[in-house]
Each structure stands twice: as structure tokens, then as C-alpha cells.
Design an enzyme around this catalytic site. Structure first.
Site, PDB file in Angstrom:
ATOM      1  N   GLU A  14       0.882  -1.169   0.000  1.00  0.00           N
ATOM      2  CA  GLU A  14       0.000   0.000   0.000  1.00  0.00           C
ATOM      3  C   GLU A  14       0.919   1.218   0.000  1.00  0.00           C
ATOM      4  OE1 GLU A  14      -1.413   3.011   0.742  1.00  0.00           O
ATOM      5  OE2 GLU A  14      -2.218   2.505   2.717  1.00  0.00           O
ATOM      6  N   CYS A  71      -2.135   8.917   2.962  1.00  0.00           N
ATOM      7  CA  CYS A  71      -2.007   8.349   1.613  1.00  0.00           C
ATOM      8  C   CYS A  71      -3.268   8.614   0.794  1.00  0.00           C
ATOM      9  CB  CYS A  71      -1.698   6.866   1.681  1.00  0.00           C
ATOM     10  SG  CYS A  71      -2.764   5.938   2.777  1.00  0.00           S
TER      11      CYS A  71
HETATM   12  P1  NDP Z   1       9.144   4.993   3.895  1.00  0.00           P
HETATM   13  O1  NDP Z   1       8.461   4.300   2.810  1.00  0.00           O
HETATM   14  O2  NDP Z   1      10.630   5.160   3.785  1.00  0.00           O
HETATM   15  O3  NDP Z   1       8.837   4.262   5.287  1.00  0.00           O
HETATM   16  C1  NDP Z   1       7.784   3.333   5.482  1.00  0.00           C
HETATM   17  C2  NDP Z   1       8.324   2.066   6.132  1.00  0.00           C
HETATM   18  O4  NDP Z   1       9.149   1.375   5.199  1.00  0.00           O
HETATM   19  C3  NDP Z   1       9.209   2.338   7.347  1.00  0.00           C
HETATM   20  O5  NDP Z   1       9.025   1.317   8.279  1.00  0.00           O
HETATM   21  C4  NDP Z   1      10.597   2.293   6.763  1.00  0.00           C
HETATM   22  O6  NDP Z   1      11.584   2.017   7.707  1.00  0.00           O
HETATM   23  C5  NDP Z   1      10.450   1.173   5.755  1.00  0.00           C
HETATM   24  N1  NDP Z   1      11.409   1.201   4.656  1.00  0.00           N
HETATM   25  C6  NDP Z   1      11.921   2.284   4.025  1.00  0.00           C
HETATM   26  N2  NDP Z   1      12.744   1.909   3.029  1.00  0.00           N
HETATM   27  C7  NDP Z   1      12.774   0.558   3.027  1.00  0.00           C
HETATM   28  C8  NDP Z   1      13.474  -0.417   2.247  1.00  0.00           C
HETATM   29  N3  NDP Z   1      14.273  -0.067   1.257  1.00  0.00           N
HETATM   30  N4  NDP Z   1      13.261  -1.703   2.524  1.00  0.00           N
HETATM   31  C9  NDP Z   1      12.430  -2.065   3.515  1.00  0.00           C
HETATM   32  N5  NDP Z   1      11.758  -1.201   4.302  1.00  0.00           N
HETATM   33  C10 NDP Z   1      11.910   0.102   4.059  1.00  0.00           C
HETATM   34  O7  NDP Z   1       8.480   6.400   4.083  1.00  0.00           O
HETATM   35  P2  NDP Z   1       9.086   7.769   4.630  1.00  0.00           P
HETATM   36  O8  NDP Z   1       8.865   7.799   6.084  1.00  0.00           O
HETATM   37  O9  NDP Z   1      10.490   8.042   4.208  1.00  0.00           O
HETATM   38  O10 NDP Z   1       8.159   8.785   3.866  1.00  0.00           O
HETATM   39  C11 NDP Z   1       8.506   9.159   2.531  1.00  0.00           C
HETATM   40  C12 NDP Z   1       7.304   9.254   1.639  1.00  0.00           C
HETATM   41  O11 NDP Z   1       6.618   8.004   1.617  1.00  0.00           O
HETATM   42  C13 NDP Z   1       6.239  10.226   2.091  1.00  0.00           C
HETATM   43  O12 NDP Z   1       6.569  11.527   1.745  1.00  0.00           O
HETATM   44  C14 NDP Z   1       5.047   9.677   1.368  1.00  0.00           C
HETATM   45  O13 NDP Z   1       5.068  10.103   0.037  1.00  0.00           O
HETATM   46  C15 NDP Z   1       5.245   8.185   1.425  1.00  0.00           C
HETATM   47  N6  NDP Z   1       4.506   7.556   2.539  1.00  0.00           N
HETATM   48  C16 NDP Z   1       3.319   6.970   2.283  1.00  0.00           C
HETATM   49  C17 NDP Z   1       2.583   6.426   3.310  1.00  0.00           C
HETATM   50  C18 NDP Z   1       1.277   5.784   3.067  1.00  0.00           C
HETATM   51  O14 NDP Z   1       0.400   5.833   3.926  1.00  0.00           O
HETATM   52  N7  NDP Z   1       1.105   5.109   1.954  1.00  0.00           N
HETATM   53  C19 NDP Z   1       3.032   6.491   4.697  1.00  0.00           C
HETATM   54  C20 NDP Z   1       4.324   7.103   4.866  1.00  0.00           C
HETATM   55  C21 NDP Z   1       5.007   7.607   3.811  1.00  0.00           C
HETATM   56  P3  NDP Z   1      12.476   3.214   8.317  1.00  0.00           P
HETATM   57  O15 NDP Z   1      11.539   4.185   8.944  1.00  0.00           O
HETATM   58  O16 NDP Z   1      13.350   2.519   9.295  1.00  0.00           O
HETATM   59  O17 NDP Z   1      13.214   3.812   7.167  1.00  0.00           O
END
Ligand code: NDP
Length: 455
Positions: free
Chosen positions: A229, A263
Site C-alpha cells: 500500500e 495516503c
Molecule cells: P518509507 O516508505 O521510507 O517508510 C515506510 C516504512 O518502510 C518504514 O518502516 C521504513 O523504515 C520502511 N522502509 C523504508 N525503506 C525501506 C526499504 N528499502 N526496505 C524495507 N523497508 C523500508 O516512508 P518515509 O517515512 O520516508 O516517507 C517518505 C514518503 O513516503 C512520504 O513523503 C510519502 O510520500 C510516502 N509515505 C506513504 C505512506 C502511506 O500511507 N502510503 C506512509 C508514509 C510515507 P524506516 O523508517 O526505518 O526507514
């Protein structure tokens, strides 16, 4: 880094540091989750449902503690954090009541004397979760997963370590056996290894497109099932016959709730030319009336963004859009002083090719695009890589429904802002990911649909 650091985005101050789980701790957690799975799966469904029912009570009792931690760690308004905890409790009750029916065998007539689908758990599933709804995002996966008989490992976002600890705590307090729900305070660098571990059978990620591609690739490589998602750039289509007062009020809610970090927030406001000036004028007035401030304060409408890097990224998107020809109507400059505040911002004359149209803007920025007519509005709505949600606003719900069918997205609403509801499936198409959460379909993602044929 050996620690996860919680920072208050309203002040920039460090709240606490949490030790990361080391290799031995992770190994023990994986072993425990795997060994707990068969016993949990073998328990009567009624017992698993009873735990969920108790969990709802635990959540309500702990509402204030949970909500305060969320507000302090990621900046959402306290009133919204409380509502989020209640939403989790309500979903626990929904699944406690309806889940057992959904787990019944599905009988199917065939050439057998008896044939059916036995819905069985996968085993252990990993949830990789974001910070924006630090409880709800985890719960909407963990509830159906555990009800189905799986054990769950949570890798939460690194900026909400306190919320992650609370999550494990409430499952324990509700009487879930040890190993059924476990928080893993690890970084994202540990995720691929966990997915490939033979004791893990599936993964669900909510987050950015980049994280989605990484997790999807790791799951594919390991032949594990996955749900992704990944956010979106939802269109909010306003037809010329829409009730403007109501529509503008809902536009403000749809875009600015949760500080715009949602989102399924309405991000692209696609408005029929005939009413576009009136819409922008009223939208501007409503946006400029929003109060920015301390998220703990009940009079605040907009708190800080969750992290400074997210604010910089959002501002860069606004700046690039204006440079490309968008008209800045309100906001548009980060606020001085402590904390990661960004004002509610309105851009008009946004066109495809501009950042505010093509990219996901994760914060309080609304982009208005003018459409010649309803067909053009739908065409513009669909001119996006994303396909999570979308809405249509009109005095004619029948026409609205017909247009909703034409939106390329997973959740299309008519005269309502897009929201998740345990009774309805939730998920996206295109670059918003795949798979469904919530409802009956949300349980199925964590099950083996086993065909049983008896001659
Ligand atoms: P991320 O996608 O980086 O973080 C979401 C989760 O994924 C966190 O637990 C993070 O861990 C983990 N993660 C990040 N990179 C990896 C990877 N390469 N492999 C495995 N797990 C990973 O979101 P951000 O917090 O950086 O937000 C950035 C952008 O993402 C926002 O500006 C928005 O556009 C989008 N976003 C969308 C959401 C939604 O509801 N669909 C929610 C949040 C963000 P860790 O925190 O340790 O990096």
C-alpha cells in the site's frame, strides 16, 4: 546506528532513544514467532476473536497514553490521535464479531462428494509500517492477520519507536500469547533478510513507492506473498453542479486532516472550469482560517510535519511547481522557528508535468487543476502513476457513480472523502501497490485458500 531516536517534530527536541534489536534478539524473535504459530492457529477461532475483543478494551483504557505518544513522536493533532486509537478499537470489535464467519470453510460443488476451501493461516507475517497513522496502519493488518491464526512481526517506522513499543504492549495486555505479536526495533536494512528467512511466510508494507519496490522485490525473490500500500495522489473531482459550501468544507478535511500526511488525502483538486474561480476563492478563505500550532492544543488545525526532511521535500515540490507555472494562492514558505511546520498551501493552475500533479505531496499542499468538462476531469484524474483513491462531487449521485467507475483507483467515493472502513476493502492499483486490506479480502491476504476435494 545502534539506537532509534524519537524526535518531537513540534520542537525538534529529542524525546528518547531506543536500543535497536541486535542479531541475536532478531533471531530469538523469529524463532519465537515461528514456534508460536502452530499453537495459535490451532486455537478455536472464538478464542482468537475473544482476544481481539479484549484488545479493544485495552486500547480504550490506554487511549490517552497511546495518543500522546503518537502526537509527540510524529506531530499529528492529539484529537486525531485519540480518534485513531478509537478506530483501532472499533476494528478489533468488527473483526471479533464478523471474523469467525469469514473463517468458515467455503463449500463449492464439483465432481467430488464434498469440496471446499479451507481458509488456513500462512504462518508468520512481517508488517513494515509507516509513521503517519502509527497505530491504525499496523492494526488494520495485524487484526485480520492474527484473527486468521498467523503470528505477526512488526518493523515499524524508525521515527515512532515509542508507538511501536505500545503496540506490542497492548497485544500482551489483551492476553495474546507470547510470540503472536512482536515489535522488532530494527532498521529498514534488516527487512530483506527477514523476508527471506524461511520462518516468515508473507510481508505487508505501507509506505513510499521506493520502499514498496524494495520489499516487493525481496518478496518476489523469496517467493513470499506480499501486500503493498504505497500512497497516492488522489483526485477530488468537482463538477459544476456540486454544492460548493459542502464541497469546500470536505475538501479542507480531505486534504488537511492528519497535517496532510495521509495516503488517501485528496491531493489534486480537479474542478470544472465553470465553478473553478468560486471554488478557489472559497477554498483559499477556508485554508487561511486554519490555525497552525502545537498539536497538543485542541484549537490547532495543523501541526508540524513528521520530519524535517519530509518538510524540505514538500517545499521543493511546491517550489518546482511554481517555477513550472503554478499560481501560489496561499502558504508556500516553511515557517521560521522551532519545529517542522509548513503552512497550509494552495496552488492553482496546476497542470500535468508539474511536481504537484505528478508526484505525491505528503503534507498540507492542495493543487487545483481546471477541467473543461466532466470527461476532461476524469481524463486528468487518471493521468497519474498512482491509483489509490479518488472522489467525485456532484448534485447528481447517479452521474457521480458512473464517473466513479471510470476512475483508475482502488477506492472511489461519491460526495464523500476517501476513508478506510473495516467493512470495505482498501488498496490501490498502478504505482499505489497491490493487494487489499480490511473487509473479507483483508483476511484472505494472510490465508492459504486450501482446496479440499473428497471423492
Ligand atoms: P518509507 O516508505 O521510507 O517508510 C515506510 C516504512 O518502510 C518504514 O518502516 C521504513 O523504515 C520502511 N522502509 C523504508 N525503506 C525501506 C526499504 N528499502 N526496505 C524495507 N523497508 C523500508 O516512508 P518515509 O517515512 O520516508 O516517507 C517518505 C514518503 O513516503 C512520504 O513523503 C510519502 O510520500 C510516502 N509515505 C506513504 C505512506 C502511506 O500511507 N502510503 C506512509 C508514509 C510515507 P524506516 O523508517 O526505518 O526507514
Amino acid at each position: 546506528m545502534t539506537e532509534l531516536t524519537a524526535i518531537n517534530p513540534a520542537t525538534g527536541e529529542t524525546l528518547a532513544r531506543y536500543p535497536r534489536m541486535d542479531r541475536d534478539g532478531l533471531e530469538a524473535a523469529l524463532a519465537r514467532a515461528a514456534s508460536a504459530a502452530p499453537d495459535w492457529a490451532a486455537r478455536p477461532v472464538a478464542e482468537r476473536a475473544a482476544r481481539l475483543h479484549d484488545l479493544a478494551g485495552v486500547l480504550r483504557d490506554a487511549r490517552e497514553t497511546l495518543a500522546t505518544t503518537a502526537t509527540r513522536e510524529m506531530g499529528k493533532r492529539l484529537v486525531e490521535a485519540r480518534a485513531e486509537v478509537d478506530k483501532c478499537a472499533n476494528a478489533c470489535e468488527y473483526y471479533a464479531e464478523h471474523g469467525p464467519d469469514l473463517l468458515q470453510d467455503t463449500m463449492i460443488a464439483s465432481d467430488a462428494s464434498r469440496s471446499f476451501i479451507a481458509w488456513q493461516p500462512l504462518g508468520t507475517v512481517l508488517l513494515v509500517m509507516p509513521w503517519n497513522f502509527p497505530y491504525w496502519q499496523a492494526f488494520r493488518q495485524a487484526i485480520p492477520a492474527t484473527l486468521a491464526g498467523n503470528t505477526v512481526l512488526l518493523k515499524h517506522a524508525s521515527n515512532v519507536p515509542g508507538c511501536a513499543e505500545h503496540l506490542e504492549r497492548v497485544f500482551t495486555a489483551a492476553g495474546f500469547p507470547e510470540g503472536v505479536f512482536r515489535n522488532l526495533p530494527v532498521g529498514s536494512d534488516a527487512v530483506e533478510g527477514i523476508i527471506s528467512d524461511r520462518r516468515v511466510q508473507g510481508v505487508s508494507l505501507t509506505g513510499s513507492e521506493g520502499a514498496g519496490r524494495a520489499v516487493g522485490a525481496a518478496a518476489g525473490k523469496a517467493l513470499k506473498s506480499s501486500v503493498l500500500e504505497l500512497g497516492g495522489s488522489d483526485a477530488f473531482v468537482v463538477l459544476a453542479d456540486a454544492d460548493l459550501d459542502h464541497t469546500v468544507e470536505q475538501a479542507v478535511r480531505g486534504r488537511f486532516q492528519n497535517n496532510g500526511e495521509t495516503c488517501i488525502a485528496a491531493k489534486r483538486f480537479i474542478v470544472e472550469e465553470a465553478i473553478a474561480d468560486a471554488f478557489v476563492e472559497r477554498f483559499q478563505a477556508a485554508i487561511e482560517a486554519l490555525v497552525i500550532g502545537d498539536p497538543m492544543d485542541e484549537g490547532t488545525n495543523i501541526g508540524p510535519l513528521a520530519r524535517d526532511d519530509l518538510r524540505s521535500e514538500l517545499h521543493d515540490q511546491v517550489t518546482r511547481s511554481v517555477a513550472a507555472g503554478a499560481r501560489l494562492v496561499a502558504g508556500g514558505e516553511p515557517l521560521d522557528g522551532a519545529g517542522y511546520f509548513y503552512p497550509p498551501t494552495l496552488l492553482d493552475a496546476v497542470e500535468p508535468g508539474m511536481a504537484a500533479f505528478d508526484e505525491e505531496t505528503f503534507g498540507p499542499v492542495a493543487a487545483v487543476t481546471r477541467a473543461r468538462d466532466a470527461d476532461h476531469a476524469i481524463e486528468l484524474a487518471n493521468r497519474s502513476r498512482f491509483g489509490l483513491g479518488g472522489s467525485v462531487w456532484t448534485a447528481d449521485p447517479v452521474r457521480g457513480e458512473a464517473l466513479a467507475r471510470r476512475l483508475e483507483c482502488g477506492c472511489a467515493f461519491v460526495n464523500g472523502i476517501v476513508k478506510s472502513d473495516p467493512r470495505l476493502p482498501f488498496g490501490g492499483v498502478k504505482d499505489s501497490g497491490y493487494g487489499r486490506e480490511l473487509s473479507e479480502l483483508g483476511i484472505r491476504e494472510f490465508q492459504n485458500a486450501k482446496t479440499i476435494w473428497v471423492g
